[in-house]
Design a protein around this motif. Structure first.
Motif, PDB file in Angstrom:
ATOM      1  N   VAL A 490      -1.215   3.665   3.589  1.00 25.41           N
ATOM      2  CA  VAL A 490      -2.315   3.105   2.799  1.00 25.41           C
ATOM      3  C   VAL A 490      -2.564   3.979   1.579  1.00 25.41           C
ATOM      4  O   VAL A 490      -2.735   5.195   1.685  1.00 25.41           O
ATOM      5  N   SER A 491      -2.614   3.341   0.419  1.00 23.95           N
ATOM      6  CA  SER A 491      -2.873   4.069  -0.822  1.00 23.95           C
ATOM      7  C   SER A 491      -4.298   4.616  -0.822  1.00 23.95           C
ATOM      8  O   SER A 491      -5.229   3.942  -0.376  1.00 23.95           O
ATOM      9  N   ASP A 492      -4.466   5.854  -1.366  1.00 23.10           N
ATOM     10  CA  ASP A 492      -5.804   6.465  -1.357  1.00 23.10           C
ATOM     11  C   ASP A 492      -6.433   6.545  -2.743  1.00 23.10           C
ATOM     12  O   ASP A 492      -7.485   7.133  -2.910  1.00 23.10           O
ATOM     13  N   ARG A 493      -5.793   5.960  -3.778  1.00 20.46           N
ATOM     14  CA  ARG A 493      -6.359   6.074  -5.123  1.00 20.46           C
ATOM     15  C   ARG A 493      -5.837   4.980  -6.050  1.00 20.46           C
ATOM     16  O   ARG A 493      -4.845   4.337  -5.768  1.00 20.46           O
ATOM     17  N   MET A 494      -6.564   4.847  -7.174  1.00 18.85           N
ATOM     18  CA  MET A 494      -6.131   3.913  -8.216  1.00 18.85           C
ATOM     19  C   MET A 494      -4.954   4.510  -8.981  1.00 18.85           C
ATOM     20  O   MET A 494      -4.798   5.727  -9.056  1.00 18.85           O
ATOM     21  N   GLY A 495      -4.154   3.655  -9.584  1.00 10.75           N
ATOM     22  CA  GLY A 495      -3.048   4.131 -10.400  1.00 10.75           C
ATOM     23  C   GLY A 495      -1.874   3.188 -10.319  1.00 10.75           C
ATOM     24  O   GLY A 495      -2.025   2.012  -9.969  1.00 10.75           O
ATOM     25  N   GLN A 496      -0.710   3.710 -10.624  1.00 11.52           N
ATOM     26  CA  GLN A 496       0.515   2.927 -10.539  1.00 11.52           C
ATOM     27  C   GLN A 496       1.509   3.655  -9.657  1.00 11.52           C
ATOM     28  O   GLN A 496       1.606   4.887  -9.678  1.00 11.52           O
ATOM     29  N   ALA A 497       2.264   2.874  -8.844  1.00 12.75           N
ATOM     30  CA  ALA A 497       3.281   3.473  -7.982  1.00 12.75           C
ATOM     31  C   ALA A 497       4.339   4.158  -8.843  1.00 12.75           C
ATOM     32  O   ALA A 497       4.733   3.632  -9.887  1.00 12.75           O
ATOM     33  N   LEU A 505       8.273   9.112   0.101  1.00  9.81           N
ATOM     34  CA  LEU A 505       7.627   8.407   1.229  1.00  9.81           C
ATOM     35  C   LEU A 505       8.631   7.585   2.049  1.00  9.81           C
ATOM     36  O   LEU A 505       8.336   7.182   3.170  1.00  9.81           O
ATOM     37  N   GLN A 506       9.804   7.326   1.480  1.00  6.99           N
ATOM     38  CA  GLN A 506      10.790   6.481   2.174  1.00  6.99           C
ATOM     39  C   GLN A 506      11.138   6.962   3.580  1.00  6.99           C
ATOM     40  O   GLN A 506      11.273   6.132   4.488  1.00  6.99           O
ATOM     41  N   PRO A 507      11.259   8.287   3.830  1.00  4.93           N
ATOM     42  CA  PRO A 507      11.577   8.726   5.197  1.00  4.93           C
ATOM     43  C   PRO A 507      10.479   8.404   6.216  1.00  4.93           C
ATOM     44  O   PRO A 507      10.730   8.414   7.415  1.00  4.93           O
ATOM     45  N   ARG A 508       9.270   8.126   5.744  1.00  9.49           N
ATOM     46  CA  ARG A 508       8.156   7.876   6.667  1.00  9.49           C
ATOM     47  C   ARG A 508       8.098   6.430   7.151  1.00  9.49           C
ATOM     48  O   ARG A 508       7.337   6.109   8.049  1.00  9.49           O
ATOM     49  N   GLY A 509       8.831   5.526   6.515  1.00 11.03           N
ATOM     50  CA  GLY A 509       8.775   4.134   6.945  1.00 11.03           C
ATOM     51  C   GLY A 509       9.366   3.200   5.904  1.00 11.03           C
ATOM     52  O   GLY A 509      10.193   3.586   5.087  1.00 11.03           O
ATOM     53  N   VAL A 510       8.904   1.935   5.938  1.00 11.77           N
ATOM     54  CA  VAL A 510       9.396   0.899   5.020  1.00 11.77           C
ATOM     55  C   VAL A 510       8.381   0.737   3.894  1.00 11.77           C
ATOM     56  O   VAL A 510       7.184   0.562   4.143  1.00 11.77           O
ATOM     57  N   ILE A 511       8.845   0.782   2.647  1.00  9.30           N
ATOM     58  CA  ILE A 511       7.953   0.668   1.487  1.00  9.30           C
ATOM     59  C   ILE A 511       7.865  -0.787   1.032  1.00  9.30           C
ATOM     60  O   ILE A 511       8.833  -1.539   1.075  1.00  9.30           O
ATOM     61  N   PHE A 512       6.644  -1.181   0.590  1.00  7.13           N
ATOM     62  CA  PHE A 512       6.406  -2.564   0.159  1.00  7.13           C
ATOM     63  C   PHE A 512       6.275  -2.704  -1.355  1.00  7.13           C
ATOM     64  O   PHE A 512       6.190  -3.828  -1.859  1.00  7.13           O
ATOM     65  N   VAL A 513       6.166  -1.586  -2.104  1.00  6.26           N
ATOM     66  CA  VAL A 513       5.861  -1.687  -3.541  1.00  6.26           C
ATOM     67  C   VAL A 513       7.013  -1.173  -4.387  1.00  6.26           C
ATOM     68  O   VAL A 513       7.852  -0.404  -3.929  1.00  6.26           O
ATOM     69  N   LYS A 514       7.007  -1.600  -5.644  1.00  5.91           N
ATOM     70  CA  LYS A 514       8.016  -1.165  -6.616  1.00  5.91           C
ATOM     71  C   LYS A 514       7.387  -0.152  -7.573  1.00  5.91           C
ATOM     72  O   LYS A 514       6.159  -0.125  -7.722  1.00  5.91           O
ATOM     73  N   PRO A 515       8.211   0.643  -8.260  1.00 10.15           N
ATOM     74  CA  PRO A 515       7.663   1.533  -9.296  1.00 10.15           C
ATOM     75  C   PRO A 515       6.895   0.731 -10.349  1.00 10.15           C
ATOM     76  O   PRO A 515       7.240  -0.403 -10.663  1.00 10.15           O
ATOM     77  N   ASN A 516       5.809   1.345 -10.853  1.00  8.59           N
ATOM     78  CA  ASN A 516       4.930   0.773 -11.888  1.00  8.59           C
ATOM     79  C   ASN A 516       4.034  -0.354 -11.375  1.00  8.59           C
ATOM     80  O   ASN A 516       3.305  -0.964 -12.154  1.00  8.59           O
ATOM     81  N   GLN A 517       4.092  -0.633 -10.071  1.00 13.64           N
ATOM     82  CA  GLN A 517       3.214  -1.668  -9.519  1.00 13.64           C
ATOM     83  C   GLN A 517       1.818  -1.076  -9.351  1.00 13.64           C
ATOM     84  O   GLN A 517       1.670   0.050  -8.882  1.00 13.64           O
ATOM     85  N   PRO A 518       0.751  -1.791  -9.761  1.00 16.55           N
ATOM     86  CA  PRO A 518      -0.600  -1.221  -9.646  1.00 16.55           C
ATOM     87  C   PRO A 518      -0.992  -0.961  -8.197  1.00 16.55           C
ATOM     88  O   PRO A 518      -0.592  -1.696  -7.291  1.00 16.55           O
ATOM     89  N   SER A 519      -1.797   0.084  -8.000  1.00 15.18           N
ATOM     90  CA  SER A 519      -2.237   0.471  -6.655  1.00 15.18           C
ATOM     91  C   SER A 519      -3.740   0.732  -6.686  1.00 15.18           C
ATOM     92  O   SER A 519      -4.306   1.023  -7.739  1.00 15.18           O
TER      93      SER A 519
END
Length: 603
Positions: A490-497, A505-519
């Motif tokens: 779970v993202s803890d702040r505003m910004g962009q991926a 973070l990839q070793p911790r699990g499966v990622i759902f977002v792409k670079p530059n995607q807002p968070s």
């Protein structure tokens, strides 16, 4: 009783993807509805964008074919169980059904559902075995399965004497024998005229028109569609609208329409037995009767099976709200949902748990997903909670919906599918090996057990399995069923991926977002490989130093993110999560950042 000798009313019923709409296309072409040079879309009866994309029929539709001096009214019905309300209404309009079955797959659950309704209504059945050009066709076995199905559904001796035709709908060919040669659908037209009885009527009975479907025109307002059982309909004549058998109001029809090909044609009058549409009935609803004002004789109202699943649909409350859609308020959402109930008898709308949400009940996940997908394309932004089943109490016992899941898979996946469904309270009731390397399994499983299972099923069978399910009744509540075993990142702040953060973070699990995607705080950016949720900083960039590394930085390699369809997202979320739906995006998020509790662990 007199009959309309040159008229036939026919419904085409079958399982999803067995070729109903394609066959109707061929009938329209061969009856001369279209000009030779006319540009016509494939599967012309599927007029909704969603129907074309999913390859399924969602709304029942009417058309009419002229063959010689006969008029054949055809209703192309949905094959999916979630749209059973459409099927049940359709059967009130017709005098016979054409049952279409795939020459390889044979009768499947939806075939059982619609055929059972047809036999109970006493309608004669014409069986058509379609896709006879398939290399894996097994016509003899499929016919045996069709007879077994009729017997299971308590068909009468007379109903078991059904005619059989063999078709290749794509090529527009119908045959009495699968090994014959043919070039057109004449055998099919002839069998329909010979086997489906013409509609009968009583000349002494006044007007009786049962509303079985609704449409809307910007010019004419609400349009009621149905079959004129008796009497004659003309514009301007004063009639009565009855609801539940009681007088509701005096009406005067402004227009009456009949069907010709795919068009609704304005008519001077409609005679008994025909399928028609009428305008000037703003308060008409499905199941109402339009009848004579002086001699009211309402027809029995239509009953539709109750919803089995509900979902909270509410205003989008995320920090990204209002950036992609234009319809955002609870008032706009409420108005749209109420409009849907006017057309769709199997959907119910009630106030939700908050002032900004609504509880929408339907026949299944697909029906809910189609409604939401339609709304997002209209410009709505919504938040969706996890779908829940609707239970009921019978003699003090809590009962839940039970489904028959029919699964067609390669032999090597039988073990994993059986194991997963058993954990979801599924019970194997039938197993058939067709000898072609594929096995058909039938499970009785609570509806709850199938929520979230379909995407897991496709993963387990490497995309080769076929799963169809049908509500068959209710059973005592089966106890807890395990939900998603993994926690969320779970993202803890505003910004962009950022690529750097995603890579680490990839070793911790499966990622759902792409670079530059807002968070934003609470956005689910991935699935943890462990049970608990973890708060992460998806916006963390690489620290820059004034020391140069020996050698160039390695290019960071990212695994492609997991993307969710709307149905997959609805199935995936847990009870404390929401799906954020906008015209351009589908995001997963926590319901409330504050309620998650505990210290945030930043990674």
């Amino acid at each position: 009783m007199p009959v309309r000798e040159k008229l036939r009313n026919l419904a085409i019923i079958a399982h999803v993807d067995h070729g109903k709409t394609t066959l109707v296309d061929a009938m329209l072409w061969q009856s001369g509805v279209f000009r030779q040079n006319e540009q016509v879309a494939e599967r012309v009866m599927d007029s909704m964008d969603l129907e074309r994309e999913k390859g399924i029929t969602i709304m029942a539709k009417n058309t009419a074919v002229i063959y010689g001096d006969y008029k054949i009214n055809i209703v192309d019905t949905p094959g999916h169980a979630d749209f059973g309300g459409e099927v049940e209404r359709t059967l009130n309009m017709v005098d016979g059904v054409l049952l279409l079955v795939d020459a390889s797959e044979g009768p499947l659950p939806q075939t059982r559902f619609v055929l059972g309704k047809s036999l109970a209504a006493g309608l004669p059945v014409l069986v058509v075995v379609n896709k006879i050009d398939r290399p894996d066709r097994r016509i003899a076995q499929v016919l045996d399965e069709i007879y077994d199905l009729f017997i299971d559904l308590d068909a009468t001796e007379e109903q078991l004497e059904f005619p059989i035709l063999y078709t290749n709908a794509k090529d527009g060919v119908a045959l009495f024998d699968p090994d014959d040669d043919g070039s057109d659908l004449k055998p099919l037209f002839k069998t329909i005229i010979d086997h489906v009885p013409p509609p009968s009527f009583d000349p002494q009975t006044p007007v009786q028109f049962l509303v079985t479907s609704l449409d809307y025109s910007d010019y004419m307002g609400r349009i009621a569609v149905g079959k004129l059982a008796n009497g004659e309909l003309k514009p301007g004549v004063k009639l009565a609208l009855t609801k539940q058998g009681e007088f509701h109001q005096e009406i005067a029809l402004t227009q009456v329409y009949t069907y010709q090909g795919l068009k609704r044609i304005e008519a001077e009058s409609i005679e008994a037995g025909d399928i028609a549409a009428v305008a000037g009935v703003e308060e008409a609803f499905i199941g109402d009767t339009i009848t004579d004002l002086e001699d009211m004789r309402p027809l029995p109202s239509i009953s539709v099976e109750e919803p089995t699943m509900s979902m909270e649909i509410g205003v989008n409350t995320s920090p990204m709200a209002g950036k992609e859609g234009k319809l955002l308020t609870s008032r706009q959402i409420k108005s749209r949902l109420e409009k849907e109930t006017l057309y769709n008898v199997s959907i119910r709308v009630e106030p939700g748990q908050t002032t900004d949400s609504f509880k929408v009940s339907a026949r299944g996940e697909l029906q809910l997903a189609v409604l939401v997908e339609t709304m997002r394309r209209e410009g709505f932004e919504l938040s969706l909670a996890r779908p829940r089943i609707i239970t009921k109490n019978v003699d003090g016992v809590r009962m839940e919906p039970l489904e028959l899941a029919v699964i067609d898979i390669p032999e090597e996946y039988v073990g994993v599918v059986t194991e997963k469904l058993s954990a979801r309270k599924g019970k194997l009731v039938k197993m058939v090996n067709h000898g072609s390397g594929r096995v058909r399994l039938e499970f009785e499983v609570p509806t709850r057990g199938l929520i979230g299972y379909r995407s897991q099923f496709l993963t387990d069978t490497r995309g080769t399995g076929i799963l169809t399910a049908l509500v068959i009744g209710h059973a005592p509540y089966a106890g807890d069923i395990p939900s998603r075993p993994n926690g969320a990142l779970v993202s803890d702040r505003m910004g962009q991926a950022v690529t750097f953060a995603i890579h680490h973070l990839q070793p911790r699990g499966v990622i759902f977002v792409k670079p530059n995607q807002p968070s934003y705080p609470g956005l689910i950016v991935g699935e943890n490989s462990r049970v608990q949720d973890i708060w992460v900083n998806i916006t963390k960039e690489k620290k820059l130093t004034n020391l140069r590394a020996s050698g160039a930085d390695e290019a960071l390699r990212l695994v492609p993110p997991r993307q969710f369809t709307l149905e997959q997202a609805m199935e995936y979320i847990n009870d404390d999560e929401l799906v954020e739906v906008t015209p351009k995006s589908i995001r997963l998020r926590k319901k409330s950042v504050k309620k998650l509790g505990g210290a945030r662990k930043n990674v």
